[in-house]
Design a protein around this motif. Structure first.
Motif, mmCIF file in Angstrom:
data_model
loop_
_atom_site.group_PDB
_atom_site.id
_atom_site.type_symbol
_atom_site.label_atom_id
_atom_site.label_comp_id
_atom_site.label_asym_id
_atom_site.label_seq_id
_atom_site.Cartn_x
_atom_site.Cartn_y
_atom_site.Cartn_z
ATOM 1 N N ARG A 48 0.827 -1.206 0.000
ATOM 2 C CA ARG A 48 0.000 0.000 0.000
ATOM 3 C C ARG A 48 0.861 1.256 0.000
ATOM 4 O O ARG A 48 0.652 2.179 -0.788
ATOM 5 C CB ARG A 48 -0.921 0.009 1.214
ATOM 6 N N ASP A 49 1.854 1.313 0.908
ATOM 7 C CA ASP A 49 2.596 2.545 1.124
ATOM 8 C C ASP A 49 3.639 2.812 0.043
ATOM 9 O O ASP A 49 3.915 3.968 -0.282
ATOM 10 C CB ASP A 49 3.281 2.510 2.493
ATOM 11 N N ASP A 52 1.330 1.684 -3.802
ATOM 12 C CA ASP A 52 -0.020 2.224 -4.009
ATOM 13 C C ASP A 52 -1.013 1.154 -4.442
ATOM 14 O O ASP A 52 -1.932 1.422 -5.228
ATOM 15 C CB ASP A 52 -0.007 3.352 -5.049
ATOM 16 N N GLU A 54 -4.219 -0.760 -4.123
ATOM 17 C CA GLU A 54 -5.509 -0.447 -3.533
ATOM 18 C C GLU A 54 -6.561 -1.304 -4.220
ATOM 19 O O GLU A 54 -6.235 -2.073 -5.138
ATOM 20 C CB GLU A 54 -5.810 1.035 -3.721
ATOM 21 N N THR A 57 -6.293 -2.791 -7.980
ATOM 22 C CA THR A 57 -4.950 -2.799 -8.568
ATOM 23 C C THR A 57 -4.565 -4.218 -8.970
ATOM 24 O O THR A 57 -4.557 -5.125 -8.128
ATOM 25 C CB THR A 57 -3.907 -2.259 -7.577
ATOM 26 N N CYS A 79 -5.116 -5.550 0.749
ATOM 27 C CA CYS A 79 -5.184 -4.227 0.120
ATOM 28 C C CYS A 79 -6.387 -4.093 -0.813
ATOM 29 O O CYS A 79 -6.707 -2.977 -1.249
ATOM 30 C CB CYS A 79 -3.921 -3.965 -0.688
ATOM 31 N N TRP A 148 -7.069 1.421 3.171
ATOM 32 C CA TRP A 148 -7.557 2.777 2.957
ATOM 33 C C TRP A 148 -9.081 2.822 2.949
ATOM 34 O O TRP A 148 -9.679 3.786 3.384
ATOM 35 C CB TRP A 148 -7.009 3.313 1.629
#
Length: 235
Positions: A48-49, A52, A54, A57, A79, A148
């Motif tokens: 994630r960090d 990216d 999410e 994806t 994620c 997120w």
């Protein structure tokens, strides 16, 4: 609930969840349900960090049957990422040294994460610029993960199949294989295709069983290992 939460929910309360043997090297690694969840969370935080990843994806995983492979698969689904079989359609490709050239050739839009699969956490040296070394980076990430946004059941999880569909298929495979809660499953199955992953990993987790995965198996030692590990089923 993410697919990972659903799969790890039935994990045994005590004892090992995944025990990994490599008969070519003599390696044996044992992970409890808590440790498996912690590794999945650390890998999910990395994805994630730093990548990216999410919901939605696309991520390809070019890795053998291994406890770290289980962790990163669960991380992708934590994620909300979609596992894809064709690396050329992936935003990110996760690969070991043997598959690194194939991962780079796929030219993923995001990039490549390389896994050494080293038992002592040693990273890979001489990686091309831009390739993320999993062993080096994952250790700095936390062992709790909060996505997120919640992952809905109709989100794509695997080659277009939804979270709900993948979970249902895993539970159906567990039923077909006769797996149940409390079973300890000795498996030598490859995870090189969807059937191998579904039956050799997801079905075991969905049943609430524990897995003894053996790669490069010494066939002469399997009966003794099954007895030593108190296995109740064999794949």
């Amino acid at each position: 609930m993410s697919l990972t939460d659903a799969l790890l929910g039935p994990a045994p309360d005590a004892g090992p969840l995944i025990t990994h043997y490599d008969d070519a090297t003599g390696e044996r690694i044992e992970l409890s349900g808590v440790t498996t969840a912690n590794w999945a969370a650390k890998a999910a935080n990395l994805l994630r960090d730093e990548c990216d990843v999410e919901p939605g994806t696309p991520v390809a995983v070019l890795l053998p049957a291994h406890w770290q492979t289980a962790a990163v698969l669960l991380a992708v689904w934590s994620c909300g990422g979609e596992l894809v079989s064709d690396p050329s359609t992936a935003q990110w490709v996760l690969a070991d040294a043997d598959h690194l050239d194939a991962a780079l050739a796929a030219e993923p839009g995001g990039g490549v994460v390389a896994l050494s699969l080293d038992a002592f956490g040693k990273g890979l040296s001489g990686l091309p610029a831009g390739v993320i070394d999993f062993a080096t980076e994952v250790r700095v990430h936390g062992d709790e993960f909060v996505p997120w946004e919640p992952v809905p059941g109709d989100a794509p999880a695997w080659d277009g199949a939804s979270v709900d569909d993948v979970l249902a298929a895993a539970r159906a495979a567990a039923s077909d294989l006769g797996l149940s809660s409390g079973d300890r499953v000795l498996s030598t199955r490859s995870w090189s295709d969807s059937t191998g992953i579904r039956e050799g990993l997801l079905a075991v987790l969905a049943a609430g069983a524990s897995l003894v995965q053996v790669v490069n198996p010494d066939e002469a030692a399997l009966d003794r290992r099954s007895e030593t590990e108190r296995c109740t089923r064999r794949l």
